[in-house]
Design an enzyme around this catalytic site. Structure first.
Site, PDB file in Angstrom:
ATOM      1  CG  HIS A 100      38.634  40.952  39.966  1.00 31.41           C
ATOM      2  ND1 HIS A 100      38.869  42.313  40.056  1.00 31.41           N
ATOM      3  CD2 HIS A 100      38.429  40.702  38.648  1.00 31.41           C
ATOM      4  CE1 HIS A 100      38.821  42.864  38.872  1.00 31.41           C
ATOM      5  NE2 HIS A 100      38.544  41.909  37.978  1.00 31.41           N
ATOM      6  CD  GLU A 205      37.442  40.154  32.134  1.00 32.40           C
ATOM      7  OE1 GLU A 205      36.635  39.325  31.641  1.00 32.40           O
ATOM      8  OE2 GLU A 205      37.091  41.126  32.823  1.00 32.40           O
TER       9      GLU A 205
END
Length: 360
Positions: A100, A205
């Site tokens: 990201h 994550e």
């Protein structure tokens, strides 16, 4: 209830046994990022054709005029040839692993410094100026995602690259936004798969006590991108984050292997669908690289690397794991006194292992 849900979810993941296992191997010799001489800290995927090495391939001999094709066209032909000639229990796939763009949590860590961030500020939802609970992209993060968008379009136009057959994305907001900015609006080649990424829980994550790792509920995620499918079994509330315990690298690798097992050898991912995009996070990409036997390669925010993976089923049952190691993480209850490399809580704010944010 949250801790109980967390425990149940983890035990369910840890104790699962499959009739077959999948062995993953990185096939090297095709990308610069596979080579030890390539410095990850200075690697610019946009300057080196995603890192694809200029070389010939064994499958070139099957082409009538290989010199008329681009490097990516010939590489795609090679991957397809491997899949065509390999046994049914072997599959080759190119994973485009995209991190990201910069999120507000990244900006906050830079602002406060890593020691203070880890032991206090990251356990809050924000600071009154910025919010980093399930952090959104900063303007810089949006720009990084648009760089990826423009580079994909350049590769489509100039390299006639085969675009992903499948798209996957983490459920955290910064990855959803990154995937959207990267792929929406591309002029895809005729016959390409539509960009409609599947939102998968386990591509998130590494789960720490930081609120940036705490996802929004399913309804919120659906409302952000209502056209995007969400995998079956995706819970309304986040059952994996509790603000108390953090996932170890070993535990993360267990779930990374599980989610890769869901990407390979599925009806949506037949051998012919050999290119896949995964928009995820630095920690999760590092975990995926460990699982597939790739060398350590840290991505800058917004960066993308392809890796060539060989997956092979075998008949051995996966050993049952009785537990997955997580660890409680202590943190300050007030802004810390910090040094360059360590965090020291004020004498009036002894470290605790209870959440600073209670509305979870």
């Amino acid at each position: 209830m949250k801790v109980l849900a967390l425990t149940q979810a983890l035990l369910g993941l840890a104790a699962s046994v499959q009739a077959t296992t999948v062995d993953y191997t990185t096939v090297t010799g095709y990308f610069l990022q596979d080579e030890t001489s390539t410095d990850a800290s200075t690697f610019d995927y946009t300057a080196v054709n995603f890192g694809l090495i200029n070389r010939t391939y064994p499958a070139d001999r099957h082409l009538r005029n290989p010199h008329s094709l681009t490097q990516w066209e010939r590489f795609y032909h090679q991957v397809q040839k491997w899949n065509e000639e390999s046994p049914k229990d072997v599959e080759y796939k190119v994973l485009f692993l995209g991190r990201h763009g910069e999120g507000w949590h990244n900006a906050a860590e830079t602002y406060y410094g890593t020691p203070a961030w880890n032991c206090y500020w990251a356990e809050l939802n924000g600071n009154g100026t910025a919010t980093w609970f399930d952090a959104a992209l900063t303007s810089a993060g949006v720009s990084q995602a648009l760089v990826a968008h423009d580079f994909w379009q350049k590769e489509i136009n100039e390299q006639r690259i085969h675009t992903p057959d499948n798209y996957f994305v983490s459920p955290l907001v910064r990855t959803l936004q990154t995937a959207n900015y990267t792929f929406t609006g591309l002029e895809l080649p005729k016959g390409s798969a539509e960009f409609k990424p599947l939102i998968k829980e386990l591509f998130r994550e590494g789960i720490s006590i930081h609120t940036c790792d705490h996802r929004h509920n399913r309804t919120y995620i659906h409302d952000l991108f209502p056209e995007w499918p969400i995998e079956k079994g995706f819970s309304e509330e986040d059952e994996l984050w509790n603000g108390v315990t953090a996932e170890t690298s070993a535990a993360q690798d267990v779930r990374s292997e599980k989610v890769l097992d869901e990407v390979f050898f599925t009806s949506e991912s037949i051998k012919e669908n050999s290119f896949a995009s995964v928009t995820s996070h630095s920690g999760e990409i590092s975990s995926i690289l460990r699982v597939i036997g790739h060398r350590t390669f840290s991505l800058n925010t917004g960066a993308v690397i392809p890796v060539l993976v060989r997956a092979e089923k075998n008949t051995k049952e996966r050993a049952t794991v009785s537990s997955v190691a997580w660890t409680a993480s202590a943190h300050c209850t007030a802004p810390p006194v910090t040094s360059v490399s360590a965090c020291v809580c004020p004498s009036s704010a002894a470290p605790v292992t209870t959440p600073l944010v209670t509305d979870v």
